[in-house]
Design a protein around this motif. Structure first.
Motif, PDB file in Angstrom:
ATOM      1  N   GLY A  14      48.546  37.141  43.137  1.00  9.90           N
ATOM      2  CA  GLY A  14      49.201  38.368  43.570  1.00  9.90           C
ATOM      3  C   GLY A  14      48.553  39.634  43.042  1.00  9.90           C
ATOM      4  O   GLY A  14      48.666  40.686  43.669  1.00  9.90           O
ATOM      5  N   LEU A  15      47.858  39.566  41.922  1.00  9.37           N
ATOM      6  CA  LEU A  15      47.243  40.775  41.369  1.00  9.37           C
ATOM      7  C   LEU A  15      45.949  41.155  42.083  1.00  9.37           C
ATOM      8  O   LEU A  15      45.468  42.267  41.933  1.00  9.37           O
ATOM      9  N   THR A  16      45.395  40.243  42.873  1.00  4.62           N
ATOM     10  CA  THR A  16      44.166  40.569  43.594  1.00  4.62           C
ATOM     11  C   THR A  16      44.439  41.425  44.828  1.00  4.62           C
ATOM     12  O   THR A  16      43.526  41.971  45.414  1.00  4.62           O
ATOM     13  N   LYS A  17      45.706  41.574  45.198  1.00  5.97           N
ATOM     14  CA  LYS A  17      46.047  42.337  46.399  1.00  5.97           C
ATOM     15  C   LYS A  17      45.507  43.756  46.346  1.00  5.97           C
ATOM     16  O   LYS A  17      45.111  44.314  47.367  1.00  5.97           O
ATOM     17  N   GLY A  18      45.444  44.350  45.196  1.00  2.00           N
ATOM     18  CA  GLY A  18      44.928  45.708  45.064  1.00  2.00           C
ATOM     19  C   GLY A  18      43.475  45.841  45.467  1.00  2.00           C
ATOM     20  O   GLY A  18      43.003  46.928  45.788  1.00  2.00           O
TER      21      GLY A  18
ATOM     22  N   VAL B  72      45.600  35.859  38.023  1.00  2.00           N
ATOM     23  CA  VAL B  72      47.046  35.890  38.236  1.00  2.00           C
ATOM     24  C   VAL B  72      47.315  36.049  39.732  1.00  2.00           C
ATOM     25  O   VAL B  72      46.904  37.054  40.327  1.00  2.00           O
TER      26      VAL B  72
ATOM     27  N   ASP C  99      42.823  40.270  36.603  1.00  3.59           N
ATOM     28  CA  ASP C  99      43.533  40.323  37.882  1.00  3.59           C
ATOM     29  C   ASP C  99      43.201  39.121  38.761  1.00  3.59           C
ATOM     30  O   ASP C  99      43.981  38.745  39.628  1.00  3.59           O
ATOM     31  N   ASN C 100      42.039  38.527  38.577  1.00  4.59           N
ATOM     32  CA  ASN C 100      41.639  37.380  39.389  1.00  4.59           C
ATOM     33  C   ASN C 100      42.280  36.079  38.927  1.00  4.59           C
ATOM     34  O   ASN C 100      42.165  35.061  39.597  1.00  4.59           O
TER      35      ASN C 100
END
Length: 98
Positions: free
Chosen positions: A58-62, A56, A53-54
């Motif tokens: 936008g995937l860190t938003k979670g 890509v 996730d780190n």
């Protein structure tokens, strides 16, 4: 934290506190320019560089609302927002918020 015990009695020429973008840059630069010096980079957060996730955008938003890689800072109450506080995400881990 058994791995920290390995540092007992070890002396360093430079100790850099904070493994965000700037801390990593300073540590790398010192290591390149002063190869015979002992440099310690200290970071309170985890090394989660293997977390996909780190890597890509936008995937860190979670992670913004959880303690997973985030300091969970909040603003002071904002008068213009009827006293609401706003989450101010700041990265906790190697690389910081970069």
């Amino acid at each position: 934290m058994a791995h920290l015990r390995a540092l007992d009695g070890v002396q360093f020429d430079y100790v850099i506190v904070g493994g965000g973008t700037s801390g990593c840059l300073v540590a790398a630069r010192l290591a390149l320019e002063l190869p015979n010096r002992r440099i310690l980079l200290v970071e309170a957060g985890p090394d989660d560089s293997a977390d996909p996730d780190n890597n890509v955008p936008g995937l860190t938003k979670g992670k913004f609302g959880s303690k997973d890689g985030n300091w969970l800072y909040q603003t002071a109450p904002q008068q213009e927002l009827r006293g609401r506080e706003i989450i101010y995400p700041r990265g906790r881990g190697l690389g910081g918020s970069s």
